[in-house]
Write an enzyme that holds these catalytic residues in place. Sequence first.
Site, PDB file in Angstrom:
ATOM      1  N   GLY A  52       0.769  -1.233  -0.126  1.00 36.87           N
ATOM      2  CA  GLY A  52       0.150  -0.134   0.196  1.00 36.87           C
ATOM      3  C   GLY A  52       0.724   1.270   0.152  1.00 36.87           C
ATOM      4  O   GLY A  52       0.162   2.416  -0.135  1.00 36.87           O
ATOM      5  N   GLU A  87       4.392  -7.045   1.448  1.00 35.86           N
ATOM      6  CA  GLU A  87       3.687  -7.163  -0.088  1.00 35.86           C
ATOM      7  C   GLU A  87       3.943  -6.022  -0.750  1.00 35.86           C
ATOM      8  O   GLU A  87       3.403  -5.272  -1.272  1.00 35.86           O
ATOM      9  CB  GLU A  87       2.510  -7.572  -0.078  1.00 35.86           C
ATOM     10  CG  GLU A  87       2.175  -8.788   0.775  1.00 35.86           C
ATOM     11  CD  GLU A  87       0.836  -9.441   0.685  1.00 35.86           C
ATOM     12  OE1 GLU A  87       0.056  -9.047  -0.321  1.00 35.86           O
ATOM     13  OE2 GLU A  87       0.246  -9.997   1.561  1.00 35.86           O
ATOM     14  N   ARG A 126      -5.401   2.536 -16.251  1.00 35.55           N
ATOM     15  CA  ARG A 126      -5.354   3.308 -15.099  1.00 35.55           C
ATOM     16  C   ARG A 126      -5.872   4.660 -15.448  1.00 35.55           C
ATOM     17  O   ARG A 126      -6.878   5.210 -14.653  1.00 35.55           O
ATOM     18  CB  ARG A 126      -4.194   3.687 -14.239  1.00 35.55           C
ATOM     19  CG  ARG A 126      -3.561   2.257 -13.877  1.00 35.55           C
ATOM     20  CD  ARG A 126      -2.397   2.437 -13.095  1.00 35.55           C
ATOM     21  NE  ARG A 126      -2.707   3.094 -11.818  1.00 35.55           N
ATOM     22  CZ  ARG A 126      -2.424   4.528 -11.340  1.00 35.55           C
ATOM     23  NH1 ARG A 126      -1.917   5.313 -12.150  1.00 35.55           N
ATOM     24  NH2 ARG A 126      -2.798   4.732 -10.340  1.00 35.55           N
ATOM     25  N   CYS A 163     -12.520   4.083 -30.482  1.00 37.15           N
ATOM     26  CA  CYS A 163     -13.419   4.968 -30.542  1.00 37.15           C
ATOM     27  C   CYS A 163     -14.435   5.103 -29.535  1.00 37.15           C
ATOM     28  O   CYS A 163     -15.633   4.663 -29.439  1.00 37.15           O
ATOM     29  CB  CYS A 163     -14.390   4.432 -31.819  1.00 37.15           C
ATOM     30  SG  CYS A 163     -14.755   2.729 -31.672  1.00 37.15           S
ATOM     31  N   TYR A 192       0.515  -2.095 -12.749  1.00 34.71           N
ATOM     32  CA  TYR A 192      -0.804  -2.098 -13.000  1.00 34.71           C
ATOM     33  C   TYR A 192      -0.949  -1.633 -14.503  1.00 34.71           C
ATOM     34  O   TYR A 192      -1.592  -0.762 -14.869  1.00 34.71           O
ATOM     35  CB  TYR A 192      -1.707  -1.278 -12.209  1.00 34.71           C
ATOM     36  CG  TYR A 192      -1.703  -1.682 -10.663  1.00 34.71           C
ATOM     37  CD1 TYR A 192      -2.132  -2.702 -10.310  1.00 34.71           C
ATOM     38  CD2 TYR A 192      -0.958  -0.867  -9.788  1.00 34.71           C
ATOM     39  CE1 TYR A 192      -2.384  -2.962  -8.977  1.00 34.71           C
ATOM     40  CE2 TYR A 192      -0.634  -1.385  -8.335  1.00 34.71           C
ATOM     41  CZ  TYR A 192      -1.677  -2.374  -8.122  1.00 34.71           C
ATOM     42  OH  TYR A 192      -1.285  -2.944  -6.815  1.00 34.71           O
TER      43      TYR A 192
END
Length: 239
Positions: A52, A87, A126, A163, A192
């Site tokens: 995080g 992590e 993203r 489009c 990501y």
Amino acid sequence: MQSINPQGVSIHIGSQITDLSPFEAAFTRVKKFVNELRLKGLKIETLDLGGGLGIPYEMGKNPPHPKDYAAMIKEIFGGFDCKLIFEPGRVITGNAGIMVSKVIYTKHTEERDFLIIDAAMNDLIRPSYYDAHHDIIPVCTAPHQKPGDIAVAPKYDIVGPVCETGDTFARLREMPELQADDLIAFRTAGAYGAVMASTYNSRLLIAEVMVNGSEFAITAQRQSYDEMFEREILPEWLK
């Protein structure tokens, strides 16, 4: 808790957190929780603190350094008899990757200017998903650019060729004046990015390249149309 032998506790409070205080509060509480479980006879040996920790997606913004994060953890858990697991995903890979794209053409209207590039929302989702910011810079100064161009930079809506309105990377972003075939780089695209890419709109997955100083190697080949369609099976009744 018959037939269950708890051995660890896991916590994850969120993602892209740019302040250490939420971590400090959560870790202090989970330490207390582990002690309470141990008083009840549970042998908690492992504590997963998750990830995080945020990274700088914009120039000038400075989230906590991993060293400060580590110092905070040491302050809370120093001497605590428990195996700690971490992590750290985004904080390791995020700033290690960029996405390079080529300008297809520029479009000028009365209201705004558009920079249409060959990358699309399927390559880096993203901005479309989360309205996320990525710094975007020219790869190099093109022959038609002058050193002072950035001082009078135009504002572009930077969009892909798919489009739909969701294929937008940035709105009214200041950039040097660009034209077809110029290269631009999306910073902080190492997390990501490729893992969330798709073949939406029958667009091929892009190549991935690892760089080490002056050396480089292709680590994932650009997809071909044959590779994209080989998974599809035509039912017998349509043959």
